[in-house]
Design an enzyme around this catalytic site. Structure first.
Site, PDB file in Angstrom:
ATOM      1  N   ASP A 114       9.215   2.698  -0.689  1.00 58.65           N
ATOM      2  CA  ASP A 114       8.216   3.344   0.162  1.00 58.65           C
ATOM      3  C   ASP A 114       8.518   2.910   1.603  1.00 58.65           C
ATOM      4  OD1 ASP A 114       4.572   3.599   0.253  1.00 58.65           O
ATOM      5  OD2 ASP A 114       6.123   4.118   1.716  1.00 58.65           O
ATOM      6  N   TYR A 146       0.861  -1.187   0.000  1.00 57.85           N
ATOM      7  CA  TYR A 146       0.000   0.000   0.000  1.00 57.85           C
ATOM      8  C   TYR A 146       0.893   1.231   0.000  1.00 57.85           C
ATOM      9  CZ  TYR A 146      -3.401   3.463   1.822  1.00 57.85           C
ATOM     10  OH  TYR A 146      -4.200   4.571   2.007  1.00 57.85           O
ATOM     11  N   LYS A 189       5.054   8.985   8.896  1.00 61.19           N
ATOM     12  CA  LYS A 189       4.882   8.418  10.228  1.00 61.19           C
ATOM     13  C   LYS A 189       5.905   8.916  11.263  1.00 61.19           C
ATOM     14  CE  LYS A 189       2.566   4.417   8.239  1.00 61.19           C
ATOM     15  NZ  LYS A 189       1.168   4.511   8.681  1.00 61.19           N
TER      16      LYS A 189
HETATM   17  P1  KE4 Z   1      -0.788   8.187   4.842  1.00 61.59           P
HETATM   18  O1  KE4 Z   1      -1.346   8.911   3.659  1.00 61.59           O
HETATM   19  O2  KE4 Z   1      -1.842   7.314   5.548  1.00 61.59           O
HETATM   20  O3  KE4 Z   1      -0.041   9.115   5.789  1.00 61.59           O
HETATM   21  O4  KE4 Z   1       0.338   7.168   4.338  1.00 61.59           O
HETATM   22  C1  KE4 Z   1       0.012   6.241   3.352  1.00 61.59           C
HETATM   23  C2  KE4 Z   1       1.010   5.098   3.395  1.00 61.59           C
HETATM   24  C3  KE4 Z   1       1.980   5.029   2.415  1.00 61.59           C
HETATM   25  N1  KE4 Z   1       2.902   4.042   2.408  1.00 61.59           N
HETATM   26  C4  KE4 Z   1       2.909   3.097   3.373  1.00 61.59           C
HETATM   27  C5  KE4 Z   1       3.943   2.011   3.326  1.00 61.59           C
HETATM   28  C6  KE4 Z   1       1.937   3.112   4.411  1.00 61.59           C
HETATM   29  O5  KE4 Z   1       1.960   2.142   5.357  1.00 61.59           O
HETATM   30  C7  KE4 Z   1       0.962   4.127   4.424  1.00 61.59           C
HETATM   31  C8  KE4 Z   1      -0.139   4.185   5.474  1.00 61.59           C
HETATM   32  N2  KE4 Z   1      -0.220   3.062   6.353  1.00 61.59           N
HETATM   33  C9  KE4 Z   1      -1.526   2.773   6.905  1.00 61.59           C
HETATM   34  C10 KE4 Z   1      -1.370   1.525   7.785  1.00 61.59           C
HETATM   35  N3  KE4 Z   1      -1.761   0.356   7.116  1.00 61.59           N
HETATM   36  C11 KE4 Z   1      -2.100   3.942   7.652  1.00 61.59           C
HETATM   37  C12 KE4 Z   1      -3.321   3.610   8.472  1.00 61.59           C
HETATM   38  C13 KE4 Z   1      -4.599   4.107   7.833  1.00 61.59           C
HETATM   39  O6  KE4 Z   1      -4.751   3.975   6.596  1.00 61.59           O
HETATM   40  O7  KE4 Z   1      -5.448   4.624   8.589  1.00 61.59           O
END
Ligand code: KE4
Length: 427
Positions: A237, A142, A265
């Site tokens: 990523d 993701y 994060k």
């Molecule tokens: P954000 O847009 O949620 O800040 O980041 C997206 C993202 C991009 N790349 C990786 C590897 C990520 O893990 C994420 C976001 N992770 C999720 C956890 N599975 C955030 C939790 C959520 O979607 O509420």
């Protein structure tokens, strides 16, 4: 009705699903989401006043523990000087320099406000730099919710991707090729067939969005070789793995240098900071220097940067990652030993401060093996642990996170809660 239930009922009247991010709605595990009122160290408390040992840590940011006094002080001091200026600040220089110091593959970096924004911008930059349209991603990874990333494997291996979300035009999805994680043959095949059309390969070098899944060294080495050979951008990523699996991220563990890295994060310490960076010759294509546009009202926000800088300072303290790794390994080993004693088919893995738990005999080595795990058992285990005051990720397909504040007493309490939870599975 509990306060959580009444809040959830009320939230659903004004916000779709009652949440501002889908995973929080507990739809994968069932039941009522817990509305958190406050957090401290390894704990947070819900609207009914119940305390939980927290193993999501805001999905990674809370690596130093919730409400760390140094971070709170830094945020309060920054906030007292104003919240946002829309003009450059010295703090953004310090953050950029710190990231370049800690992640040597990053020669220049642009700060943004979310991982999605960082990944989306980095992909646009890769397409702008190469003049190519296609990107390769991997099933189960993701990279945020930008249109071109909400794509699943096409019908055939190298056919164009299909949207995983409505609202994504097929015309966008068709430029995304989705391959199997850890499958080097597919990578070789994709490049041999369309190498000159590929702008970038984007990968979670340690995956955490299908549960924890390690990449094999040859997978990343193959990616690096093929991207170099065909002039494609290799993009790691590390929004989740960055500063989580090691101070230098997964790239420092595997010794593979990407052209670009996406971060988030931990670098915000719980406030909205994300970033993308890499080779200076590529980054200089970005506006205002070059033709690739990217912008953000709150990019490099001074209060968020203060939280991030304070967090980055704490994680550089001697022994921080040794302790984090030791505690996380204690957790997963304790869970595995307990499950074995009780006779539950279970396995677990840990890298740095990130872990995965699987209701399968062995630690999965690919997406299919993860999907073959016993989701129903995970869901039963999740709720038994929640009742016992341990908050795991509310999905069988997410990783877990340990903070520096998860000391031996916290880990021991978790293991004893797990003993009861495993026993319930067998009852
Ligand atoms: P954000 O847009 O949620 O800040 O980041 C997206 C993202 C991009 N790349 C990786 C590897 C990520 O893990 C994420 C976001 N992770 C999720 C956890 N599975 C955030 C939790 C959520 O979607 O509420």
């Amino acid at each position: 009705m509990s306060h959580n239930e009444s809040l959830f009922e009320r939230a659903q009247r004004s916000t779709p699903g009652g949440v501002n991010s889908p995973v929080r709605a507990f739809r994968s595990v069932g039941g009522t989401p817990r509305f958190i009122t406050r957090a401290e160290g390894p704990y947070f408390w819900d609207a009914d006043g119940k305390r939980y040992i927290d193993y999501i840590g805001s999905w990674g940011p809370a690596i130093v523990g919730h409400a760390h006094p140094d971070v709170i002080k830094a945020v309060q001091a920054a906030a007292a000087n104003g919240l946002s200026f829309g003009a450059p600040t010295e703090g953004e220089i310090l953050m950029a320099e710190e990231i370049c110091k800690l992640v040597p593959s990053i020669e220049m970096v642009r700060l943004v406000s979310s991982g999605t924004e960082a990944a989306m911008s980095a992909l646009r930059l890769a397409r702008g730099v190469t003049g190519r349209d296609k990107v390769i991603k991997f099933e189960g990874c993701y990279h945020g919710h930008a249109d071109s990333m909400l794509v699943k494997a096409g019908s055939g291996l190298l056919t164009f991707g299909n949207p995983t979300s409505s609202g994504v035009p097929a015309d966008f999805a068709k430029h995304t090729i989705v391959l199997d994680y850890n499958d080097c043959a597919q990578l070789e095949d994709a490049f041999s067939k369309m190498g000159e059309q590929i702008a970038a390969v984007i990968v979670e070098p340690v995956a955490g969005n299908m549960n924890l899944l390690r990449s094999t060294p040859e997978f990343l080495q193959t990616m690096r070789r093929l991207c170099t050979q065909h002039g494609a951008v290799l993009m790691f990523d590390e929004v989740m793995s960055g500063f989580r699996v090691a101070l230098g991220g997964a790239q420092s563990l595997y010794g593979v240098q990407p052209d670009m890295t996406v971060l988030g994060k931990v670098i915000g310490g719980g406030l909205p900071v994300a970033a993308f960076g890499g080779r200076a010759d590529m980054m200089k294509h970005l506006a205002p220097l070059g033709p690739v546009y990217q912008a953000g009202t709150l990019s490099g926000n001074p209060v968020a940067v203060a939280a991030g800088m304070s967090t980055l300072k704490i994680i550089q303290q001697p022994g921080f990652y040794e302790n984090l790794g030791t505690q996380t390994r204690k957790l997963v080993d304790g869970l595995s030993v307990t499950a074995k004693e009780i006779g539950v088919a279970f396995s677990a893995d840990a890298i740095g401060g990130m872990f995965g738990i699987y209701f399968s005999e062995r630690v999965p080595e690919n997406y299919a093996q993860i999907m073959a795990g016993n989701k129903e058992r995970f869901n039963q285990f999740f709720h038994a642990m929640l009742d016992a005051g341990v908050y795991l990720a509310p999905s069988a397909f997410e990783a877990g996170f340990v903070s520096a504040m998860h000391n031996d007493a916290v880990i021991d309490e978790t293991i004893s809660a797990a003993r009861g939870a495993f026993a319930k599975l067998n009852s």
